[in-house]
Design an enzyme around this catalytic site. Structure first.
Site, PDB file in Angstrom:
ATOM      1  N   ARG A 305      -4.663  32.313 -10.267  1.00 55.59           N
ATOM      2  CA  ARG A 305      -3.990  31.447 -11.244  1.00 55.59           C
ATOM      3  C   ARG A 305      -5.078  30.674 -11.974  1.00 55.59           C
ATOM      4  NH1 ARG A 305      -1.162  26.580  -8.629  1.00 55.59           N
ATOM      5  NH2 ARG A 305      -3.172  25.696  -9.210  1.00 55.59           N
ATOM      6  N   HIS A 309      -0.836  24.392 -11.775  1.00 54.62           N
ATOM      7  CA  HIS A 309       0.533  24.870 -11.546  1.00 54.62           C
ATOM      8  C   HIS A 309       1.325  24.896 -12.854  1.00 54.62           C
ATOM      9  CE1 HIS A 309       4.306  25.594  -9.597  1.00 54.62           C
ATOM     10  NE2 HIS A 309       4.817  24.569 -10.234  1.00 54.62           N
ATOM     11  N   TYR A 317      -8.476  20.423  -7.840  1.00 50.27           N
ATOM     12  CA  TYR A 317      -8.688  20.786  -6.429  1.00 50.27           C
ATOM     13  C   TYR A 317      -9.248  22.206  -6.278  1.00 50.27           C
ATOM     14  CZ  TYR A 317      -4.144  22.542  -7.885  1.00 50.27           C
ATOM     15  OH  TYR A 317      -3.153  23.140  -8.602  1.00 50.27           O
TER      16      TYR A 317
END
Ligand SMILES: Cc1ncc(C[n+]2csc(CCOP(=O)(O)OP(=O)(O)O)c2C)c(N)n1
Ligand SMILES: [Mg+2]
Length: 421
Positions: A305, A309, A317
């Site tokens: 990814r 998100h 992170y």
């Protein structure tokens, strides 16, 4: 555009041949196996992640497809470009304050979305997840629909009632809307496959689940049911290494999520999710298997990814070297190189024309979407709940003949007016 020669130029010898099979019987299409892991570390009282292992390997070549014609390669490449450029446009619209909710990206996953949906036939079914905007494009939703949806415009598929991707088309395109509760779509698609079987239709039902979503109970229940009933389900596990901010390694103790297939007695397949040829070949074989009544297949697509998100998440992170590693494996750059330089199915000029064409299409769709009106406020009171009189419900895979008439008679005057074909 130059007519691609039907005779295939061959890729490098390494990029051909039969996929490997691991000790558990899982078929592995990959031409490289990353050798690193993400570990949790504490520095100055702060918890974070680091990557340990070798990140220096060059990207693997694209694997030669057993099934795709040169023209089909180019079509998939075009969908991937449209997918990426549409998401870039959405990011800009968001920054201009024109998007009503958030925006979800499939950056780095375009090859998986587009090549998997490309393996479906018209009668097959698709249930995309939020990152599979490329699959929606392949299935026939124009970019303007997706953009209008994010902007909650009156002309969007949900007429402004949802501001992300909860829409489908059960009549023409055979697309079930995404369900936010992770894993639930697997059961829905198993149900579609079961319904189709009662109708004697030989179709494949494809859906996706993430490395995080694979941990839900419904994943197990649905896949087990589909396996026992030998339903035509094609389940693509998109292992993009992160479920929100949790690394896949911290989610599951097994290294290859495809190995879960063993527990259900179905085939498990691993592909490099950044290689559209691998994704297509595995999806094509799984769809064929589904259509001939062979039961479900679980395909794990390994990729990354490449954003957070959603747009609100800067993904701080994620260790930077991991982004750099996967940047070298960018699906579009590698596929472009494969088509233009390795196979020479597109000249550089034709490639530029194709890119300009995608940009023109997108520009027109963005202008259309931006100029479209917002819904009238009073419209919000209707079209949410069905009271049984507002519209006809026509089941696609309803009962046939006498049974249908009997069922319809029973339903009349009941909760919903069901009109069977
Ligand atoms: C059953 C359920 N639990 C939790 C959530 C909240 N949630 C939404 S997306 C997400 C992370 C999903 O990660 P993954 O399945 O790996 O998919 P990705 O976002 O990486 O594509 C979570 C936990 C949810 N939607 N449904
Ligand atoms: Mg994930």
């Amino acid at each position: 555009m130059k007519k691609p020669s039907p005779k295939k130029r061959s890729a490098s010898p390494k990029a051909r041949g039969t996929p490997g099979v691991d000790s558990c019987g899982v078929v592995d299409y990959r031409l490289e196996k990353p050798d690193y892991r993400v570990v949790e570390v504490t520095r100055n009282g702060e918890v974070g992640y680091e990557v340990r292992g070798d990140l220096s390997a060059p990207a693997a070549p694209i694997r030669e497809s057993k099934y795709l014609t040169p023209k089909q390669h180019i079509e998939i490449y075009r969908w991937m470009l449209l997918n990426r450029r549409m998401e870039a446009a959405l990011e800009n619209l968001y920054k201009q304050g024109k998007v009503v909710g958030g925006v979800y990206f499939g950056l780095g996953q375009e090859g998986c979305s587009c090549a998997s949906a490309y393996a479906l036939g018209k009668e097959d079914w698709l249930a995309p997840m939020i990152r599979n905007q490329g699959s929606l494009l392949v299935r026939g939703f124009p970019a303007r629909d997706i953009m209008m949806q994010y902007m909650a415009k009156a002309g969007s598929p949900t007429k402004g009632r949802d501001a992300s991707s909860h829409f489908g088309d059960i009549y023409e395109r055979n697309v079930a809307a995404p369900i936010s509760m992770l894993g639930d779509l697997i059961g829905v698609m198993a149900g579609v496959a079961l319904g189709a079987r009662y109708q004697g239709r030989k179709i494949a039902c494809m859906t996706y689940i993430g490395d995080g979503g694979q941990s839900t109970g419904i994943f197990h229940e649905s896949l087990n049911f589909a396996a026992v009933q030998q339903l035509g389900l094609v389940l693509i596990v998109e292992n993009n290494l992160w479920g929100y901010s949790t690394p896949a390694e911290h989610q599951s103790a097994i290294k290859d999520l495809a190995q879960r297939a063993i527990a259900y007695g179905i085939p498990g397949v691993i592909v490099d999710g950044t290689d559209p040829c691998q994704v297509y070949d595995a999806a094509h074989e799984a769809c064929e298997r589904a259509r001939r009544g062979g039961g479900p297949t679980l395909i794990e697509a390994k990729m990354m990814r490449m954003k957070g998100h959603a747009i609100h998440d800067a993904a701080q992170y994620v260790p930077r070297p991991l982004f750099e590693y996967w940047q070298k494996r960018d699906p579009i750059a590698r596929f472009e190189n494969y088509l233009v330089k390795v196979r020479k199915w597109l000249t550089p000029g034709e490639n530029n024309t194709l890119i300009e064409d995608v940009e023109r299409e997108l520009e027109a769709d963005r202008n259309f979407a931006e100029a479209s009106p917002m819904p009238a406020p009073e419209g919000a009171v209707g079209g949410v709940y069905c009271d049984g009189t507002c519209h006809e419900i026509t089941p696609k895979y309803g009962l046939k003949g006498q049974k249908a008439k009997a069922a319809a008679a029973k339903m009349k005057g009941g909760e919903a007016a069901v009109h069977l074909k």
